[in-house]
Design a protein around this motif. Structure first.
Motif, PDB file in Angstrom:
ATOM      1  N   ALA A  11      -4.666   0.115   1.390  1.00 11.31           N
ATOM      2  CA  ALA A  11      -3.797  -0.699   0.557  1.00 11.31           C
ATOM      3  C   ALA A  11      -3.538  -1.999   1.296  1.00 11.31           C
ATOM      4  CB  ALA A  11      -2.485   0.022   0.297  1.00 11.31           C
ATOM      5  N   GLN A  13      -1.380  -3.984   2.076  1.00 12.87           N
ATOM      6  CA  GLN A  13       0.014  -4.377   2.206  1.00 12.87           C
ATOM      7  C   GLN A  13       0.135  -5.397   3.325  1.00 12.87           C
ATOM      8  OE1 GLN A  13       2.311  -0.876   2.998  1.00 12.87           O
ATOM      9  NE2 GLN A  13       1.130   0.329   1.568  1.00 12.87           N
ATOM     10  N   ARG A 181     -11.467   0.595  -4.724  1.00 16.97           N
ATOM     11  CA  ARG A 181     -10.332   0.800  -3.822  1.00 16.97           C
ATOM     12  C   ARG A 181      -9.263   1.625  -4.506  1.00 16.97           C
ATOM     13  NH1 ARG A 181      -9.181  -4.655  -0.675  1.00 16.97           N
ATOM     14  NH2 ARG A 181      -7.874  -3.220   0.485  1.00 16.97           N
ATOM     15  N   HIS A 183      -6.149   1.213  -4.142  1.00 12.34           N
ATOM     16  CA  HIS A 183      -5.065   0.346  -4.590  1.00 12.34           C
ATOM     17  C   HIS A 183      -5.415  -0.227  -5.964  1.00 12.34           C
ATOM     18  CE1 HIS A 183      -1.590  -2.228  -4.025  1.00 12.34           C
ATOM     19  NE2 HIS A 183      -2.295  -3.198  -4.541  1.00 12.34           N
ATOM     20  N   GLY A 184      -4.544  -0.014  -6.918  1.00 12.49           N
ATOM     21  CA  GLY A 184      -4.791  -0.536  -8.257  1.00 12.49           C
ATOM     22  C   GLY A 184      -5.653   0.369  -9.114  1.00 12.49           C
ATOM     23  N   ARG A 314      -0.739   2.707   5.386  1.00  7.10           N
ATOM     24  CA  ARG A 314       0.600   3.223   5.133  1.00  7.10           C
ATOM     25  C   ARG A 314       1.288   3.465   6.467  1.00  7.10           C
ATOM     26  NH1 ARG A 314       0.847   8.283   1.186  1.00  7.10           N
ATOM     27  NH2 ARG A 314       0.714   6.664  -0.391  1.00  7.10           N
TER      28      ARG A 314
ATOM     29  N   ARG B  93      -3.720   8.778 -10.916  1.00  4.79           N
ATOM     30  CA  ARG B  93      -3.555   7.752  -9.874  1.00  4.79           C
ATOM     31  C   ARG B  93      -2.877   8.331  -8.641  1.00  4.79           C
ATOM     32  NH1 ARG B  93      -0.996   2.632 -12.115  1.00  4.79           N
ATOM     33  NH2 ARG B  93       0.839   3.927 -12.473  1.00  4.79           N
ATOM     34  N   LEU B  95      -1.835   6.553  -5.664  1.00  5.25           N
ATOM     35  CA  LEU B  95      -0.728   5.740  -5.149  1.00  5.25           C
ATOM     36  C   LEU B  95       0.242   5.431  -6.271  1.00  5.25           C
ATOM     37  CD1 LEU B  95      -2.456   3.096  -2.859  1.00  5.25           C
ATOM     38  CD2 LEU B  95      -1.438   5.283  -2.247  1.00  5.25           C
ATOM     39  N   GLU B  99       2.939   0.942  -4.603  1.00  6.18           N
ATOM     40  CA  GLU B  99       2.145   0.963  -3.384  1.00  6.18           C
ATOM     41  C   GLU B  99       0.919   0.096  -3.595  1.00  6.18           C
ATOM     42  OE1 GLU B  99       2.599   5.056  -1.060  1.00  6.18           O
ATOM     43  OE2 GLU B  99       2.097   5.351  -3.152  1.00  6.18           O
TER      44      GLU B  99
END
Ligand SMILES: [Zn+2]
Lengths: 529, 99
Positions: A11, A13, A181, A183-184, A314, B93, B95, B99
């Protein structure tokens, strides 16, 4: 202890307070800090079946075709440990000079993540199968001793904390986000073929006092560990295929400070070269953060091959509560001395002794040998020699032209699309006089480009040396005629000047002549006239 | 005296992915405490010469040969999955959105 590699999501971040802080240069880091590193390496064993069930432990099969009630964690299914996997783990422990536990248990590591259908992973916790070992790692060139003094013996002893067994996790495909990925992503698709494949995790003790050589030491350790395990024949240890995975812990201690700094754990390091790059970039990043007066967050970071940088994953503090407890479905392992001794007898000639013998056989200086080790070329050179090349020639190819190619492509030597046998074949063509050095490099280039075996490349590209003396003779005559002044110098006894004529002939024959033959022809003509 | 706190119960509930109400946190804290102190009473009789029992049957080294067994049929397995796609298990999903 840490989550399986796929557990921590990639992620992007921003680091809470550290996003805009520029990293320090490596020299700046070394001026103010002493790095402490550690490596956790996962090795996927090459057994036929999984750790606790009879499903095939295969790479690349159709998704979810090697799954059963045990590796799916269906109710009532009971795991039974794979004897070959336990033996492989003990062999690795012995090869790393570890003590072998006389009694130990498996443990459940509990977490919720779809890569394990059981919601736990069977691992080992406070009772590893093997512990307290070491591996002497040789470094190219001058080296550091464990106190940080530059010394001649190019060797650092890496202490091994533990070698334990566990099972691998499944593989997830993330759908709906950018380029796979997590993320998303809108959802994920899971393949459990890999879930339950036997893994061995090798954890070093903190490696201190290596100073500016820390990145190099990390790479040398990973390289030598791979070579040791490959020699055991218990895994194919290929980082690019994921059968060897390195997590790199890095922290910085301000010079003069008595306590170590906070460490980070870098994952997703997929090549030996990247092990070195990851340590280096993380050292520079941490120094930037510390110099700005900000504390380092203990966290998992992800290494990116393309940029050579790490980004925050994380925060580890969230995820460390795995509530390990002894696995009730498995009985303890208690390797008897006789069993361990019989395995010890199966150890191949390893590391120190074997390398010393090869160095003598190959006629290498300490420095040459260190370069071979640093390039991870020991087995490639040995195989090239076995295929008929001399030690000198094998080393020349792998550390010269091929190392250059590998470096340019950003792959390991063994990742090149050429086998030791093919290298030996090219050299045989050179020895027979069919190829000169330049043409040999073109033949190598053709093999790397997938144009076939060396013989096919030579035929297809028309790479034969011009050995027809009439053709060569004509080219030599033309070169002499065109360079009358140079020719006169040679006639006057300045033999070195003949080089320019050789160059002219090589140019007209497009490099497809044997320089030595050309030189002889030139000198014959110019001394006879 | 309670040795297990409400916060600890909430933490465990989160780790086990259990939705527990505020009232239940209080109830469970008391109940878990009773269980823990009951089990702890074993410590009163445990002596140094009594080894911990690690398994119901005193066996070690139960191992299987590295011989392939039978795997399940993929289509059958995926029928039991809440969702499947392309021969794989489809999961929500992973996350959270933030996040
Ligand atoms: Zn299975």
């Amino acid at each position: 202890m840490h989550p399986p590699s796929s557990m921590t999501p990639v992620a992007p971040q921003p680091d809470a307070a550290t996003a805009p802080i520029a990293p320090r240069s490596f020299d700046q880091v070394i001026a103010s800090y002493q790095p402490v590193i550690g490596l956790e390496t996962h090795i996927e064993l090459g057994t036929r079946t999984k750790m606790f069930c009879g499903c095939a432990a295969a790479f690349g099969d159709e998704p979810n075709t090697n799954i059963c009630p045990v590796c799916l964690g269906l109710p009532g299914a009971l795991p039974v440990a794979n004897a070959a996997a336990v033996e492989s783990a003990i062999l690795i422990g012995l090869a790393l000079n570890c003590s072998i536990a006389s009694w130990c248990r498996f443990a459940r590591k509990n977490y919720f993540y779809p890569d394990m259908p059981k919601n736990f992973q069977i691992s080992q916790y406070d009772e590893p199968l093997c512990f307290d070992g070491w591996l002497d790692v040789r470094l190219p060139g001058d080296s550091v001793d464990i106190d940080g003094n530059v010394e001649q013996p190019s060797s650092v002893r890496i202490e091994i904390e533990r070698v334990h067994m566990e099972e691998d996790t499944g593989k997830s495909l993330h759908v709906g986000g950018a380029t796979g990925r997590i993320h998303g992503a809108t959802h994920s698709l899971v393949d459990y073929n890999r879930a339950g494949i036997p893994l061995v995790e090798i954890v070093t003790k903190p490696i201190t006092g290596t100073g500016e050589r820390a990145p190099e030491v990390a790479r040398a350790y990973a390289t030598q560990l791979r070579d040791v395990i490959r020699a055991l024949g218990v895994s194919d240890v290929r980082m690019e295929q994921g059968s060897m995975r390195c997590d790199v812990n890095t922290s910085l201690q301000p010079i003069g400070a008595s306590e170590w700094g906070t460490r980070t754990e870098t994952k997703n390091v997929n090549s030996l070269r990247s092990v070195e790059r990851a340590v280096r970039s993380e050292m520079c990043r941490q120094a930037g953060v510390l110099d700005a007066g900000i504390r380092i967050v203990q966290e998992t970071r992800h290494f990116h091959e393309d940029t050579g940088q790490t980004t925050s994953g994380r925060s580890k503090e969230e995820a460390t509560d795995y509530r390990y407890f002894p696995e009730p479905d498995l009985v303890p392992l208690a390797p008897e001395t006789a069993w361990v001794d019989s395995l010890r007898e199966r150890l191949p000639e390893l590391s120190a002794e074997k390398l010393a013998r090869l160095q003598t056989e190959w006629g290498l200086t300490d420095k040459d040998m260190a370069a071979v080790l640093g390039a991870g070329a020991v087995q490639l050179i040995a195989a090239t020699i076995a295929a008929g090349a001399t030690a000198e020639v094998a080393r020349k190819w792998w550390l010269g032209e091929l190392a250059r190619r590998a470096n340019a492509d950003g792959v390991e030597l063994e990742g090149l699309a050429i086998t030791p046998k093919q290298v030996a074949e090219v050299q045989q063509l050179v020895d027979r006089g069919s190829l000169n050095d330049k043409l040999a490099r073109q033949a190598i280039e053709g093999v790397l480009a997938g144009e076939g075996e060396p013989g096919q490349v030579v035929a297809a590209r028309g790479l034969e040396v011009v050995s027809d003396t009439d053709t060569l003779g004509a080219a030599v005559d033309a070169a002499i005629a065109a360079n009358a002044e140079v020719a006169q110098k040679v006639r006057d006894g300045k033999v070195a000047a003949a080089g320019a004529l050789v160059g002219a002939v090589m140019k007209t024959t497009k490099g497809q002549a044997d320089a030595q033959t050309v030189c002889t022809l030139i000198l014959e003509r110019l001394s006879a006239s | 005296m309670s040795t297990i706190t409400r916060d600890e119960v909430a933490h465990l509930a989160h780790l086990a992915r259990l939705a527990v109400t505020d009232d239940e946190l209080d109830t469970f804290a008391v109940q878990l405490d009773v269980i823990l102190s009951s089990v702890a009473s074993i410590a009163d009789v445990a002596a140094d010469d009594i080894l911990p029992t690690t398994h119901a049957v005193p066996l070690t080294n139960v191992l299987r040969a590295d011989e392939p067994g039978t795997s399940l049929n993929r289509d059958t397995v995926l029928l039991a999955a809440p969702a499947a796609e392309g021969g794989r298990f489809r999961v929500p999903r992973i996350l959270d959105a933030q996040e």
